[in-house]
Design a protein around this motif. Structure first.
Motif, PDB file in Angstrom:
ATOM      1  N   THR A 151      35.739  13.259 114.357  1.00  0.00           N
ATOM      2  CA  THR A 151      36.316  14.255 113.457  1.00  0.00           C
ATOM      3  C   THR A 151      37.839  14.241 113.448  1.00  0.00           C
ATOM      4  O   THR A 151      38.460  14.333 112.396  1.00  0.00           O
ATOM      5  CB  THR A 151      35.828  15.664 113.842  1.00  0.00           C
ATOM      6  N   TYR A 152      38.431  14.119 114.638  1.00  0.00           N
ATOM      7  CA  TYR A 152      39.883  14.222 114.735  1.00  0.00           C
ATOM      8  C   TYR A 152      40.595  12.904 114.466  1.00  0.00           C
ATOM      9  O   TYR A 152      41.688  12.880 113.903  1.00  0.00           O
ATOM     10  CB  TYR A 152      40.298  14.707 116.124  1.00  0.00           C
ATOM     11  N   TYR A 153      39.996  11.802 114.936  1.00  0.00           N
ATOM     12  CA  TYR A 153      40.731  10.533 114.983  1.00  0.00           C
ATOM     13  C   TYR A 153      40.067   9.410 114.188  1.00  0.00           C
ATOM     14  O   TYR A 153      40.346   8.246 114.419  1.00  0.00           O
ATOM     15  CB  TYR A 153      40.929  10.114 116.440  1.00  0.00           C
ATOM     16  N   THR A 154      39.197   9.766 113.267  1.00  0.00           N
ATOM     17  CA  THR A 154      38.571   8.820 112.336  1.00  0.00           C
ATOM     18  C   THR A 154      38.048   7.557 113.023  1.00  0.00           C
ATOM     19  O   THR A 154      38.210   6.448 112.518  1.00  0.00           O
ATOM     20  CB  THR A 154      39.558   8.432 111.209  1.00  0.00           C
ATOM     21  N   GLY A 155      37.413   7.736 114.188  1.00  0.00           N
ATOM     22  CA  GLY A 155      36.757   6.619 114.865  1.00  0.00           C
ATOM     23  C   GLY A 155      37.676   5.720 115.671  1.00  0.00           C
ATOM     24  O   GLY A 155      37.225   4.698 116.207  1.00  0.00           O
ATOM     25  N   LYS A 156      38.967   6.085 115.790  1.00  0.00           N
ATOM     26  CA  LYS A 156      39.924   5.251 116.536  1.00  0.00           C
ATOM     27  C   LYS A 156      40.463   6.047 117.716  1.00  0.00           C
ATOM     28  O   LYS A 156      41.119   7.075 117.535  1.00  0.00           O
ATOM     29  CB  LYS A 156      41.074   4.812 115.624  1.00  0.00           C
ATOM     30  N   TRP A 157      40.180   5.548 118.916  1.00  0.00           N
ATOM     31  CA  TRP A 157      40.567   6.279 120.126  1.00  0.00           C
ATOM     32  C   TRP A 157      41.788   5.633 120.778  1.00  0.00           C
ATOM     33  O   TRP A 157      41.909   4.415 120.832  1.00  0.00           O
ATOM     34  CB  TRP A 157      39.414   6.320 121.126  1.00  0.00           C
ATOM     35  N   LYS A 158      42.704   6.473 121.276  1.00  0.00           N
ATOM     36  CA  LYS A 158      43.874   6.010 122.014  1.00  0.00           C
ATOM     37  C   LYS A 158      43.836   6.591 123.424  1.00  0.00           C
ATOM     38  O   LYS A 158      43.370   7.730 123.619  1.00  0.00           O
ATOM     39  CB  LYS A 158      45.167   6.448 121.322  1.00  0.00           C
ATOM     40  N   PRO A 159      44.319   5.842 124.421  1.00  0.00           N
ATOM     41  CA  PRO A 159      44.263   6.324 125.806  1.00  0.00           C
ATOM     42  C   PRO A 159      44.937   7.677 126.002  1.00  0.00           C
ATOM     43  O   PRO A 159      44.508   8.467 126.851  1.00  0.00           O
ATOM     44  CB  PRO A 159      44.991   5.229 126.594  1.00  0.00           C
ATOM     45  N   PHE A 208      48.864  13.087 104.843  1.00  0.00           N
ATOM     46  CA  PHE A 208      48.868  11.914 105.707  1.00  0.00           C
ATOM     47  C   PHE A 208      47.591  11.139 105.397  1.00  0.00           C
ATOM     48  O   PHE A 208      46.511  11.452 105.915  1.00  0.00           O
ATOM     49  CB  PHE A 208      48.924  12.316 107.183  1.00  0.00           C
ATOM     50  N   ALA A 209      47.721  10.159 104.539  1.00  0.00           N
ATOM     51  CA  ALA A 209      46.549   9.438 104.047  1.00  0.00           C
ATOM     52  C   ALA A 209      45.807   8.745 105.184  1.00  0.00           C
ATOM     53  O   ALA A 209      46.409   8.050 106.004  1.00  0.00           O
ATOM     54  CB  ALA A 209      46.971   8.417 102.998  1.00  0.00           C
ATOM     55  N   GLY A 210      44.494   8.965 105.232  1.00  0.00           N
ATOM     56  CA  GLY A 210      43.644   8.293 106.201  1.00  0.00           C
ATOM     57  C   GLY A 210      43.673   8.862 107.598  1.00  0.00           C
ATOM     58  O   GLY A 210      42.976   8.362 108.487  1.00  0.00           O
ATOM     59  N   MET A 211      44.455   9.910 107.830  1.00  0.00           N
ATOM     60  CA  MET A 211      44.509  10.516 109.166  1.00  0.00           C
ATOM     61  C   MET A 211      43.500  11.653 109.264  1.00  0.00           C
ATOM     62  O   MET A 211      43.066  12.214 108.259  1.00  0.00           O
ATOM     63  CB  MET A 211      45.919  11.023 109.478  1.00  0.00           C
ATOM     64  N   GLY A 212      43.157  12.000 110.506  1.00  0.00           N
ATOM     65  CA  GLY A 212      42.147  13.007 110.756  1.00  0.00           C
ATOM     66  C   GLY A 212      42.707  14.398 110.976  1.00  0.00           C
ATOM     67  O   GLY A 212      43.742  14.771 110.422  1.00  0.00           O
ATOM     68  N   HIS A 213      42.047  15.145 111.845  1.00  0.00           N
ATOM     69  CA  HIS A 213      42.308  16.573 112.023  1.00  0.00           C
ATOM     70  C   HIS A 213      43.618  16.856 112.745  1.00  0.00           C
ATOM     71  O   HIS A 213      44.148  17.973 112.623  1.00  0.00           O
ATOM     72  CB  HIS A 213      41.140  17.191 112.801  1.00  0.00           C
ATOM     73  N   ALA A 214      44.141  15.916 113.501  1.00  0.00           N
ATOM     74  CA  ALA A 214      45.329  16.192 114.320  1.00  0.00           C
ATOM     75  C   ALA A 214      46.401  15.130 114.111  1.00  0.00           C
ATOM     76  O   ALA A 214      46.668  14.317 114.994  1.00  0.00           O
ATOM     77  CB  ALA A 214      44.939  16.273 115.797  1.00  0.00           C
ATOM     78  N   PRO A 215      47.047  15.097 112.948  1.00  0.00           N
ATOM     79  CA  PRO A 215      48.073  14.072 112.697  1.00  0.00           C
ATOM     80  C   PRO A 215      49.236  14.140 113.671  1.00  0.00           C
ATOM     81  O   PRO A 215      49.883  13.119 113.939  1.00  0.00           O
ATOM     82  CB  PRO A 215      48.519  14.356 111.259  1.00  0.00           C
TER      83      PRO A 215
END
Length: 334
Positions: A205-213, A308-315
């Motif tokens: 939901t927040y990060y559109t399937g892309k996780w950062k450490p 913010f095009a393509g970004m999720g819940h927490a830009p």
């Protein structure tokens, strides 16, 4: 070695592994969490009981511009999760105040509390008055966007500007057919919260399937709070807060806002309270921020929309440098 001793040591090792996998457990007001910014406490009386709000009050670094920004966190966030924005705003000369609302993070978790956005706004107003912050720029993210809207409606003379970052409440979920949950049902749901469930939800939901450490720290914060010594109190307050969010829409009052307002919207966001139990046909029509941001901008008088095009819940966490620069540019414009 006797068989019973081998069994005992094996059991101890298993318990140790499970405890490590579960991660740290924090106190009901995040005691034990490693804060990288100083947190102060504000104690007051509300609804007949003494309560405490934690807050960060960062003075301007370098030349002060005389302006104060108040950052309002979301449902699964805290004042400290604004960390990169706090530092960026402070470096630009702003005084920055980031409170934790009652029921969240470093604040009290009362056994009984009548939650309303009006009550939380009043609590915040009292805190800001105690800090001599009489006229501020409000920046509210997620649930904090609903609270910031309510605050601006209640205290327009105290608000210089309103900025909402992927606020929830840009629609009335109940009116669109999302089923109501009882507080007891929310409570049972919240008791099951774990690091794995938090990460799965935020990833999608927040990060559109892309996780950062760097997101792991905030998962650890939430999981440690939800599974610490105050687990039941945290879950109960969370349940009460979810009921407040679902049953107290601010959507119908957007046209009454009189302060300059900016919407900052990650267009790929799909957050919608209760969508996990909504029928497929209802779920398909809620949480569409690419549409919701544009619709809200039309409802709010003289609103500015930044997407913010393509970004999720927490830009602000997904692309902090881009977000902070965009925010500073907007705050600096007439």
């Amino acid at each position: 070695m006797p068989a019973f001793l081998r069994y005992f040591f094996a059991l101890c090792a298993l318990v140790s592994i499970n405890a490590t996998a579960a991660g740290p457990a924090y106190g009901p007001e995040l005691q034990g969490f490693n804060f990288t910014l100083p947190v102060q406490k504000y104690t007051f009386t509300s609804q007949g009981q003494p309560l405490t709000m934690g807050y960060i009050d960062m003075k301007p670094q370098g030349k002060a511009n005389g302006r104060t920004v108040v950052l309002m966190h979301g449902k699964n966030f805290c004042g400290i999760t604004w960390e990169t924005s706090i530092n960026a705003l402070s470096r630009a000369g702003y005084r920055v105040i980031a409170p934790d609302q009652i029921g969240f993070c470093t604040a009290s978790k009362p056994a009984h509390y009548q939650y309303s956005f009006q009550q939380l706004a009043q609590n915040t107003h009292r805190l800001l008055s105690s800090l001599n912050a009489d006229r501020v720029t409000l920046i509210g993210h997620s649930t904090g966007g609903m609270l910031a809207t309510r605050y601006a409606l209640m205290y327009p003379q105290a608000v210089e500007k309103l900025v909402m970052v992927n606020p929830i409440g840009l629609e009335d979920w109940k009116a669109k057919g999302v089923p109501w949950r009882s507080v007891d049902e929310w409570y049972q749901r919240e008791l099951k919260t774990s690091a794995a469930s938090i990460k799965k939800y935020e990833l999608n939901t927040y990060y559109t399937g892309k996780w950062k450490p760097e997101y792991d720290r905030w998962v650890t914060l939430l999981a440690g709070l939800n599974n610490g010594s105050g687990k039941k109190a945290v879950a109960w307050n969370s349940a009460l807060i979810y009921d407040m969010i679902f049953t107290q829409p601010v959507y119908y009052e957007f046209n009454e806002l009189t302060v300059p307002t900016t919407l900052m919207i990650g267009t790929a966001d799909t957050t919608a309270i209760g969508s996990d139990i909504a029928p497929p046909e209802v779920k398909a029509k809620v949480g569409n921020y690419e549409q919701l941001g544009k619709q809200a901008a039309k409802l709010i008088p003289h609103a500015t929309l930044i997407e913010f095009a393509g970004m999720g819940h927490a830009p602000q966490m997904e692309a902090p440098e881009k977000f902070n620069q965009t925010l500073l540019d907007n705050l600096g414009s007439p």
